[in-house]
Write an enzyme that holds these catalytic residues in place. Structure first.
Site, PDB file in Angstrom:
ATOM      1  N   GLU A  84       0.767  -1.272   0.007  1.00  0.00           N
ATOM      2  CA  GLU A  84      -0.033   0.051  -0.037  1.00  0.00           C
ATOM      3  C   GLU A  84       0.860   1.188  -0.132  1.00  0.00           C
ATOM      4  O   GLU A  84       1.985   1.378   0.653  1.00  0.00           O
ATOM      5  CB  GLU A  84      -1.112   0.089   1.223  1.00  0.00           C
ATOM      6  N   CYS A  97       3.346   8.711   0.643  1.00  0.00           N
ATOM      7  CA  CYS A  97       3.860   7.744   1.651  1.00  0.00           C
ATOM      8  C   CYS A  97       4.176   6.481   0.721  1.00  0.00           C
ATOM      9  O   CYS A  97       3.062   5.819   0.676  1.00  0.00           O
ATOM     10  CB  CYS A  97       2.951   7.789   2.960  1.00  0.00           C
ATOM     11  N   CYS A 104       6.224  -6.034   8.065  1.00  0.00           N
ATOM     12  CA  CYS A 104       7.434  -5.347   8.989  1.00  0.00           C
ATOM     13  C   CYS A 104       7.664  -6.566  10.011  1.00  0.00           C
ATOM     14  O   CYS A 104       7.001  -7.144  10.714  1.00  0.00           O
ATOM     15  CB  CYS A 104       6.982  -4.325   9.573  1.00  0.00           C
ATOM     16  N   CYS A 108       6.288  -3.492  16.542  1.00  0.00           N
ATOM     17  CA  CYS A 108       5.501  -2.636  17.281  1.00  0.00           C
ATOM     18  C   CYS A 108       4.277  -2.794  17.660  1.00  0.00           C
ATOM     19  O   CYS A 108       3.378  -3.322  16.912  1.00  0.00           O
ATOM     20  CB  CYS A 108       5.801  -0.937  16.813  1.00  0.00           C
ATOM     21  N   ASN A 287      -4.039   5.874  15.601  1.00  0.00           N
ATOM     22  CA  ASN A 287      -5.034   5.530  14.769  1.00  0.00           C
ATOM     23  C   ASN A 287      -5.445   4.045  14.940  1.00  0.00           C
ATOM     24  O   ASN A 287      -4.724   3.048  14.962  1.00  0.00           O
ATOM     25  CB  ASN A 287      -4.611   5.655  13.315  1.00  0.00           C
ATOM     26  N   CYS A 330      -1.498   6.858   9.617  1.00  0.00           N
ATOM     27  CA  CYS A 330      -0.260   6.207   9.981  1.00  0.00           C
ATOM     28  C   CYS A 330      -0.637   4.765  10.866  1.00  0.00           C
ATOM     29  O   CYS A 330      -1.276   4.902  11.628  1.00  0.00           O
ATOM     30  CB  CYS A 330       0.418   6.984  11.171  1.00  0.00           C
TER      31      CYS A 330
HETATM   32  N1  SAH Z   1       8.819   1.380  10.098  1.00  0.00           N
HETATM   33  C1  SAH Z   1       9.296   2.981  10.149  1.00  0.00           C
HETATM   34  C2  SAH Z   1       8.327   3.436   8.903  1.00  0.00           C
HETATM   35  C3  SAH Z   1       6.921   3.373   9.089  1.00  0.00           C
HETATM   36  S1  SAH Z   1       6.427   4.985   9.742  1.00  0.00           S
HETATM   37  C4  SAH Z   1       8.913   3.606  11.539  1.00  0.00           C
HETATM   38  O1  SAH Z   1       8.180   2.852  12.214  1.00  0.00           O
HETATM   39  O2  SAH Z   1       9.421   4.832  11.600  1.00  0.00           O
HETATM   40  C5  SAH Z   1       5.205   4.565  10.459  1.00  0.00           C
HETATM   41  C6  SAH Z   1       4.744   5.638  11.796  1.00  0.00           C
HETATM   42  O3  SAH Z   1       3.590   5.398  12.313  1.00  0.00           O
HETATM   43  C7  SAH Z   1       5.963   5.445  12.850  1.00  0.00           C
HETATM   44  O4  SAH Z   1       6.291   6.612  13.390  1.00  0.00           O
HETATM   45  C8  SAH Z   1       4.705   4.542  13.660  1.00  0.00           C
HETATM   46  O5  SAH Z   1       5.314   5.018  15.237  1.00  0.00           O
HETATM   47  C9  SAH Z   1       3.431   5.279  13.456  1.00  0.00           C
HETATM   48  N2  SAH Z   1       2.420   4.270  13.870  1.00  0.00           N
HETATM   49  C10 SAH Z   1       2.416   2.938  13.578  1.00  0.00           C
HETATM   50  N3  SAH Z   1       1.341   2.571  14.093  1.00  0.00           N
HETATM   51  C11 SAH Z   1       0.520   3.415  14.294  1.00  0.00           C
HETATM   52  C12 SAH Z   1      -0.988   3.823  14.687  1.00  0.00           C
HETATM   53  N4  SAH Z   1      -1.770   2.817  14.727  1.00  0.00           N
HETATM   54  N5  SAH Z   1      -1.488   5.027  14.895  1.00  0.00           N
HETATM   55  C13 SAH Z   1      -0.757   6.033  14.684  1.00  0.00           C
HETATM   56  N6  SAH Z   1       0.486   6.023  14.418  1.00  0.00           N
HETATM   57  C14 SAH Z   1       1.245   4.703  14.175  1.00  0.00           C
HETATM   58 FE1  SF4 Z   2       7.508  -1.817  11.550  1.00  0.00          FE
HETATM   59 FE2  SF4 Z   2       7.076  -0.555  14.101  1.00  0.00          FE
HETATM   60 FE3  SF4 Z   2       7.286   1.122  11.784  1.00  0.00          FE
HETATM   61 FE4  SF4 Z   2       5.001  -0.646  12.099  1.00  0.00          FE
HETATM   62  S1  SF4 Z   2       5.784   1.061  13.353  1.00  0.00           S
HETATM   63  S2  SF4 Z   2       6.127  -0.246  10.256  1.00  0.00           S
HETATM   64  S3  SF4 Z   2       5.896  -2.256  13.254  1.00  0.00           S
HETATM   65  S4  SF4 Z   2       8.853  -0.697  12.611  1.00  0.00           S
END
Ligand code: SAH
Ligand code: SF4
Length: 357
Positions: A84, A97, A104, A108, A287, A330
């Site tokens: 996506e 984006c 991944c 997290c 989110n 996000c």
């Molecule tokens: N893997 C990288 C790039 C993905 S960015 C990273 O984690 O930085 C995705 C961003 O969205 C990250 O800053 C993460 O902390 C945030 N994120 C992940 N799940 C989320 C959610 N459910 N609601 C809001 N932000 C979220």
């Molecule tokens: Fe991967 Fe964590 Fe980024 Fe989600 S927030 S894409 S699990 S590194």
């Protein structure tokens, strides 16, 4: 292929080296996907090229449009998987984006992509093709809009796919190709310290965003298992040593999770942690998605957190969710279809350029 690869390819076919550059420009500058449109190549070269090569790695399977103008593209790879990418209009700016992996591995706790696990890395072609397909979609749907900014914040951890990340950055910023400005590209990472150090030594210099998400190791250990390997101390030490271009600063992302990391004490801890780092904080209220046991804090709590950070001297911005009605915000990218209307895609043909031979 990089431009060098394309030139070497041309030579290997028995063609002049400059053919490689001609072909490369068609693909990366013009966004051409049809070899028969490459009018500055002789028919013979075009025919041979069509036998030996294909253009583009992805196809648009579905485009979902949000009420706020955000579009989510579901793209299929040659091996039949889905990724996506999201297009986010914001005034004159349009940010895309893009994903760097299918799924991944970082796990997290609050992120929908994590629930997929890691299926595989995207190759550099699959990373850049997201941009080319989005440019075509925009040219068709909103010709007055141009793609201005790019963020590696879709599915996946870009620094876990380091070589393809760097290759894609080189291709996308090449002035004979798409020519995107490094200053308008941001790579976001969960904090892979050795790779961050390596990135700091590259000659290509995108902006850096780091998903911090917690004001202390105890909370970060719980919500981001990667912290058990590289904790906040190690991460911030690497960032303090990171060579920043003039007038640039690191962005810290901080996902606000109700009753987990959203108190005023946490705001104060966060502000203390980041003293002396040229940075800003983007607060992202969580989110929702079905697989995670978290909640978005109340608006008053979010506002109080931001005010406290600002009062303590930390430049802190609130990111309003974009495209959350189509699971495009996000952390919501996980290839679930939510039944929103599917907008069929019409793609205009690349305009021909005059033949030179
Ligand atoms: N893997 C990288 C790039 C993905 S960015 C990273 O984690 O930085 C995705 C961003 O969205 C990250 O800053 C993460 O902390 C945030 N994120 C992940 N799940 C989320 C959610 N459910 N609601 C809001 N932000 C979220
Ligand atoms: Fe991967 Fe964590 Fe980024 Fe989600 S927030 S894409 S699990 S590194």
């Amino acid at each position: 292929m990089t431009l060098d690869d394309a030139e070497a390819f041309a030579v290997a076919q028995g063609w002049a080296r400059f053919r490689g550059e001609q072909i490369w420009r068609w693909v990366h500058d013009k966004g051409c996907r049809d070899i028969s449109e490459m009018t500055n190549l002789s028919r013979e070269v075009r025919d041979q090229l069509a036998e030996r090569a294909t253009i583009g790695s992805l196809q648009i399977a579905e485009v979902q449009s949000s009420s706020d103008g955000t579009r989510k593209l579901r793209l299929t790879t040659r091996d039949g998987q889905s990724i996506e990418s999201v297009l986010i209009p914001d005034g004159d700016k349009t940010t895309q984006c893009i994903s760097s992996q299918i799924g991944c591995a970082v796990d997290c706790q609050f992120c929908a992509t994590a629930k997929m696990g890691l299926k595989r890395n995207l190759d550099a072609g699959e990373i850049v093709d997201q941009v080319y397909l989005a440019r075509r979609l925009l040219a068709e749907a909103e010709p007055e809009r141009r793609l201005t900014n790019l963020v590696y914040m879709g599915m996946g951890e870009p620094l876990h796919n380091y070589d393809n990340l760097i290759k894609s950055l080189r291709i996308l910023t090449h002035d004979k190709g798409a020519g995107l400005s490094q200053r308008r590209i941001t790579v976001s990472t969960s904090g892979l310290v050795p790779k961050l150090e390596r990135l700091g030594g590259e000659d290509i210099r995108p902006n850096l965003a780091v998903s911090l998400n917690a004001p202390n190791d105890q909370i970060r250990d719980d919500i981001m298992p990667i912290n058990r390997k590289w904790n906040i101390g190690k991460l911030l030490a690497a960032l303090r040593a990171y060579p920043l271009e003039q007038r640039r600063r690191i962005t810290f992302e901080y996902v606000l999770l109700a009753d987990v990391n959203d108190s005023l004490v946490h705001a104060a801890q966060l502000s203390r942690l980041l003293v002396g780092i040229k940075c800003k904080v983007n607060l992202i209220p969580w989110n929702p998605h079905p697989e995670a046991p978290f909640a978005r804090p109340a608006d008053a709590v979010i506002e109080a957190f931001q005010d406290e950070c600002k009062r303590l001297g930390l430049p802190t911005y609130l990111r309003t969710p974009r495209g959350d009605d189509i699971d495009a915000a996000c952390g919501q990218l996980a290839n679930r279809s939510n039944g929103s209307p599917i907008v069929p895609l019409r793609v205009r043909k690349t305009p021909p350029i005059p033949a030179v031979d």
